[in-house]
Design a protein around this motif. Structure first.
Motif, PDB file in Angstrom:
ATOM      1  N   ASP A   5       1.497   6.835  -2.939  1.00  0.00           N
ATOM      2  CA  ASP A   5       0.130   6.342  -2.871  1.00  0.00           C
ATOM      3  C   ASP A   5       0.001   5.088  -3.726  1.00  0.00           C
ATOM      4  O   ASP A   5       0.672   4.935  -4.752  1.00  0.00           O
ATOM      5  CB  ASP A   5      -0.850   7.403  -3.369  1.00  0.00           C
ATOM      6  CG  ASP A   5      -1.004   8.555  -2.377  1.00  0.00           C
ATOM      7  OD1 ASP A   5      -0.946   8.283  -1.167  1.00  0.00           O
ATOM      8  OD2 ASP A   5      -1.147   9.701  -2.816  1.00  0.00           O
ATOM      9  N   SER A   6      -0.868   4.192  -3.286  1.00  0.00           N
ATOM     10  CA  SER A   6      -1.033   2.922  -3.985  1.00  0.00           C
ATOM     11  C   SER A   6      -1.767   3.073  -5.305  1.00  0.00           C
ATOM     12  O   SER A   6      -1.705   2.206  -6.163  1.00  0.00           O
ATOM     13  CB  SER A   6      -1.798   1.941  -3.099  1.00  0.00           C
ATOM     14  OG  SER A   6      -3.123   2.404  -2.897  1.00  0.00           O
ATOM     15  N   LYS A  59      -2.147   4.967   2.648  1.00  0.00           N
ATOM     16  CA  LYS A  59      -0.697   4.940   2.806  1.00  0.00           C
ATOM     17  C   LYS A  59      -0.370   4.845   4.294  1.00  0.00           C
ATOM     18  O   LYS A  59      -0.550   5.797   5.045  1.00  0.00           O
ATOM     19  CB  LYS A  59      -0.069   6.178   2.170  1.00  0.00           C
ATOM     20  CG  LYS A  59       1.457   6.145   2.174  1.00  0.00           C
ATOM     21  CD  LYS A  59       2.041   7.193   1.229  1.00  0.00           C
ATOM     22  CE  LYS A  59       1.736   8.605   1.689  1.00  0.00           C
ATOM     23  NZ  LYS A  59       2.403   9.612   0.835  1.00  0.00           N
ATOM     24  N   ALA A 101       7.972   6.473  -0.278  1.00  0.00           N
ATOM     25  CA  ALA A 101       6.573   6.136  -0.036  1.00  0.00           C
ATOM     26  C   ALA A 101       5.678   6.852  -1.039  1.00  0.00           C
ATOM     27  O   ALA A 101       5.780   8.059  -1.241  1.00  0.00           O
ATOM     28  CB  ALA A 101       6.181   6.510   1.383  1.00  0.00           C
ATOM     29  N   TRP A 122       0.786  -1.228   0.000  1.00  0.00           N
ATOM     30  CA  TRP A 122       0.000   0.000   0.000  1.00  0.00           C
ATOM     31  C   TRP A 122       0.826   1.290   0.000  1.00  0.00           C
ATOM     32  O   TRP A 122       0.246   2.376   0.011  1.00  0.00           O
ATOM     33  CB  TRP A 122      -0.970   0.059   1.195  1.00  0.00           C
ATOM     34  CG  TRP A 122      -1.941  -1.056   1.294  1.00  0.00           C
ATOM     35  CD1 TRP A 122      -1.979  -2.212   0.550  1.00  0.00           C
ATOM     36  CD2 TRP A 122      -3.041  -1.150   2.193  1.00  0.00           C
ATOM     37  NE1 TRP A 122      -3.014  -3.006   0.938  1.00  0.00           N
ATOM     38  CE2 TRP A 122      -3.695  -2.387   1.952  1.00  0.00           C
ATOM     39  CE3 TRP A 122      -3.528  -0.314   3.192  1.00  0.00           C
ATOM     40  CZ2 TRP A 122      -4.809  -2.788   2.655  1.00  0.00           C
ATOM     41  CZ3 TRP A 122      -4.640  -0.726   3.906  1.00  0.00           C
ATOM     42  CH2 TRP A 122      -5.272  -1.947   3.634  1.00  0.00           C
ATOM     43  N   ILE A 123       2.137   1.200  -0.016  1.00  0.00           N
ATOM     44  CA  ILE A 123       2.914   2.447   0.063  1.00  0.00           C
ATOM     45  C   ILE A 123       3.940   2.550  -1.055  1.00  0.00           C
ATOM     46  O   ILE A 123       4.955   3.227  -0.910  1.00  0.00           O
ATOM     47  CB  ILE A 123       3.594   2.624   1.439  1.00  0.00           C
ATOM     48  CG1 ILE A 123       4.358   1.374   1.851  1.00  0.00           C
ATOM     49  CG2 ILE A 123       2.574   2.989   2.486  1.00  0.00           C
ATOM     50  CD1 ILE A 123       5.052   1.513   3.197  1.00  0.00           C
TER      51      ILE A 123
END
Length: 872
Positions: free
Chosen positions: A155-156, A163, A153, A110-111
């Motif tokens: 956003d998915s 995130k 990092a 997710w990150i």
């Protein structure tokens, strides 16, 4: 002295802890498993992110003083706020904002772009502790990189995948794979509690790291207790008999906790024996008995469920107070909005339902978790220098290849059909042959090697033909035409008894999906089905039946149909809007546009032509992890979708040199294939290197050695109900099932052969009635190629006074042997591992009598055995 909300305690009363660093004397990398069985045939290999030797020797101060000092300085109001998942910063104390939770089940999720390893069920199929430890090291190193190098990092790209960058990782899942119809089957390691505990210990040890006091990441085990179904999961009351609880369920959690490698536990959504798991007495009576400092962190929105859906308490104030008293420390509730949690606990404190000491205990445990990761003493943190260059690094990518290959299970190999002797031309047939799919808890793939790609790399581009095997069709309504689309029928689920379909545009390769503001438009814009609400799924209903208020039926040919979004947040029908585009905003079938489905090309005919034109065919079938078997959606059976079964049968008839590759998150009842197809290979969704692994196994560059982590039943017709957790009485798993099994627990073939020597068994008296049984067996590779074997040790009670397992796994090891090479593996089994729960004594007891110990290749293929008499 007492303090009131908003009033800081006097700083003079607080000891100076500015130089203190973290410590957790109960947890170190040298802690051993509480499970009593191990093998002497083990190895250890370091990977990136391991602390340097000088860092390991760094002096560390008392963490208890650090936490006590912080608790004394925090106001009551600040401590109440710290009960929520999202803890605010407290600048005057130098405390940064913090939140629990980072998804790391089989890679960082997710990150952003990160190394993606096989699904957890695939990692379970490796039966390889050392491999899982090294994967845990790699994953936790990447978590550190995301945390400490924020530019990495991202956003998915999926709205619901928030995130979440935290050194508190929510993994692994140690729920047992009791029922293969469970929607989240992909997340667990095994149907066996011992195997699950051993692999979880290994993965957690990698996540934790080697430093004696500072943890690379802090793992949280999921989901306590008896969580094994998605249907009505927040209100289902699972009845667990005492023997099942103590012999089957609890050991999977106890092993990692007592090994000192788990920082916390997350309760499941369900109720167990009438009590919601988030207020269950076993939070204290079991979990905290094993580790008093264990952090218990709620699942999302579960605290509010105690009132909203479960109706177990009359108010949120009372439910939150009860949860705190029961041992729940961190409240994942109302997303990032902490105010409802703060209000509820403030009211509970004012009403005397909780005390400040209760709050201090919970907040103190979370602060201690933060301290363990070096947050409060960064100068002592041996992992502080990790940066983004480790993410999807060459070393981690190589580990992904090893993991994908190690997870492959050769189910059938009749007549030496594999590996390919003279491959010639190969037709790769099936929707999954050219795709690498992820699941809800996957990271973003850094790259992807499909099975077709892998075979091209092994055999050359000219040798490979790849076809989807999907029907190509258009939707017509009057003069309007939409498509062409490649159509897949994915079948049904418990949650949707009407088959769901995907429509992939032939022109741009994207899937027809809900899009635009409020998801009203329907456009071919999605790269793949994904998201909490899967917007790419459509139901086809016969228009006349729906319009006549009859029972909706599925159809894509013959008669007019209406299409309905399967996404829970929509459930709207398709219509043609005034501008000629598709809109998913019709409330009823009567308002929807009636479409005629026109078939342009047959997927079966395409598959037959490709198979007939090649020297051999590889049919790749299985599931999409976002469809009909995932979180919130349980399977309603074990069969392949009918369309996939039809393709397999047609291809085999066209070309007898056919191999079936199953890529799936769970077992299938593929009885026809098991009887008729020469070779069958299974893999979970194997991550970025799926295709490399499968191709090397098919061509013989790799000798598969994975073993099934759960029973593959021949049929689902006589399986117990999903909510029936009585493993003993209802005959679940290899331990008690006498049903027809297609493939047994632990099954897996090799391209070589192994011979087992006679076992040598001895019993050591450990005093006070305790004893240890040692079983040694020599294994020889009697074949002509190198290979890996997974010897498995099982016990069976011969004189038990109560029903006991037909077989019970007591040890396993994965070993590599060259042709002609022998190796002796020694298993040690504590007598306590032979115990069963005694209602009379309220404890686990080992009965005297005879016990058979058998060693072999699976629970159903045991080559040698010996009997031991105990208590005589």
């Amino acid at each position: 002295m007492a303090t009131t909300p908003g009033t800081p305690a006097p700083d003079a009363a607080v000891p100076d802890t500015s130089d203190a660093a973290t410590s957790d004397t109960a947890a170190s990398s040298t802690a051993t498993s509480s499970a009593a069985t191990f093998s002497t045939a083990t190895s250890s290999t370091a990977t990136s992110g391991t602390a340097a030797p000088n860092a390991l020797a760094a002096p560390v101060a008392d963490p208890a003083a650090k936490v006590a000092g912080l608790l004394a300085r925090l106001t009551t109001a600040e401590k109440v706020a710290f009960l929520h998942q999202h803890q605010p910063a407290v600048e005057r104390l130098g405390l940064a904002a913090f939140h629990t939770g980072c998804e790391a089940l089989h890679g960082v999720a997710w990150i952003g772009r990160a190394t993606v390893f096989p699904q957890a069920v695939g990692l379970g199929a490796t039966w390889d502790r050392d491999l899982l430890r090294r994967i845990g090291e790699a994953v936790s190193t990447e978590v550190r990189a995301f945390r400490q190098d924020p530019v990495a990092a991202q956003d998915s790209g999926v709205y619901e995948k928030h995130k979440m960058v935290s050194l508190n990782v929510w993994s692994p899942v140690v729920n047992l794979l009791r029922d293969p119809r469970w929607g989240r089957n992909e997340e667990g390691y095994s149907e066996d509690s011992y195997a699950t505990a051993e692999l979880a210990i290994a993965y957690c040890r990698g996540l934790r790291g080697d430093h004696p006091t500072i943890w690379r990441t802090a793992p949280v085990l999921k989901h306590f207790l008896a969580y094994n179904m998605e249907t009505e999961r927040d209100v289902v009351n699972v009845q667990v008999p005492a023997r099942v609880l103590y012999e089957y369920e609890l050991p999977a959690f106890r092993g990692p906790i007592e090994a000192g490698v788990a920082a916390g536990v997350m309760p499941g959504y369900n109720l167990t024996n009438g009590i919601p798991n988030h207020v269950h007495p076993l939070l204290k009576e079991a979990l905290r008995a094993w580790n008093p400092e264990l952090v218990i962190c709620s699942d999302a929105q579960a605290p509010s469920n105690l009132v909203d859906s479960e109706k177990f308490f009359p108010s949120h104030v009372e439910s939150h107070a009860a949860a705190l008293k029961a041992g729940l420390d961190s409240y994942t509730d109302n997303d990032a909005n902490a105010q409802p949690t703060i209000d509820r606990f403030t009211a509970a404190l004012e009403r005397g339902l909780i005390t400040e000491a209760d709050i201090d205990a919970a907040v103190g445990r979370v602060l201690a978790l933060r301290a363990r990761t070096g947050e409060f003493d960064p100068e002592q943190d041996p992992y502080a220098g990790i940066r983004a260059d480790v993410i999807a690094s060459p070393e981690h990518n190589a580990l992904a290849v090893e993991a994908a290959k190690s997870s492959l299970v050769l189910l059938k190999n009749e007549g030496g059909a594999l590996p390919f002797a003279q491959p010639g031309s190969v037709a790769v047939i099936g929707h999954l042959g050219t795709r690498v799919l992820t699941d809800w808890y996957s990271g973003t793939l850094p790259y992807a090697v499909s099975i077709a790609d892998g075979l091209r790399a092994e055999l050359g581009d000219d040798a490979i033909t790849a076809v989807d095997g999907a029907d190509v069709m258009v939707l017509r309504a009057g003069a309007a035409t939409f498509g062409p689309f490649r159509h897949q029928d994915w079948g049904t689920s418990v949650q949707c008894p009407v088959p769901v379909h995907t429509l992939q545009s032939v022109q741009n390769g994207k899937y027809l999906s809900l899009a635009g503001e409020e998801d009203i438009r329907a456009e071919a814009v999605a790269a793949t089905p994904d998201g909490w609400f899967v917007k790419e799924l459509w139901e086809f209903h016969l228009a006349d039946r729906v319009a006549g208020n009859g029972v909706a039926q599925d159809s894509v040919a013959g008669g007019e149909v209406v299409l309905r979004s399967n996404a829970d947040h929509s459930r709207k029908y398709l219509r043609i809007a005034s501008d000629g585009t598709l809109a998913a905003d019709a409330e009823t079938a009567q308002e929807a546009t009636r479409f005629t489905v026109e078939l342009l090309t047959s997927g079966v005919h395409e598959a037959i032509a490709a198979a007939a034109g090649a020297d051999r065919a590889v049919v790749v079938l299985g599931n999409d992890p976002h469809i009909n078997g995932r979180e919130t959606v349980d399977r309603d059976g074990l069969a392949l979708p009918a369309g996939q079964e039809a393709i397999l049968r047609a291809v085999l008839q066209a070309n007898p040199n056919t191999t079936l590759v199953l890529v799936s998150s769970y077992p299938y009842a593929v009885g026809w294939a098991a009887e008729n197809v020469p070779a069958i290979l299974w893999t979970s969704h194997g991550g970025q290197e799926l295709g490399t692994a499968v191709a090397q196994a098919l061509t013989g560059a790799h000798n598969p050695a994975g073993r099934l982590p759960q029973t593959w039943y021949a049929t689902d017709a006589d399986l117990p109900a999903p909510a029936d957790y009585d493993v003993i009485g209802s005959g679940w798993t290899y331990q008690y099932s006498r049903r027809d099994h297609l493939y047994a627990f632990g099954h897996g073939l090799s391209y070589t052969t192994f011979e087992y020597g006679d076992p040598a068994v001895s019993v050591r008296d450990d005093g006070l009635g305790a004893f240890t049984i040692t079983v040694e067996v020599t294994i020889t590779n009697t074949g002509s190629v190198a290979g890996e074997e997974v010897p498995q040790l099982y016990s069976r009670a011969l004189d038990a006074s109560v029903p006991t397992p037909l077989r019970r796994l007591q040890g396993f090891e994965r070993i590599a042997l060259a042709p002609g090479e022998s190796r002796t593996v020694a298993f040690e089994v504590s007598g306590s591992r032979l115990a069963h729960w005694s209602e009379e004594h309220g404890a686990l007891r080992t009965e005297p009598g005879g016990y058979e110990f058998a060693v072999g290749r699976s629970s159903a293929d045991l080559a040698v055995s010996a009997v031991v008499k105990t208590g005589v």
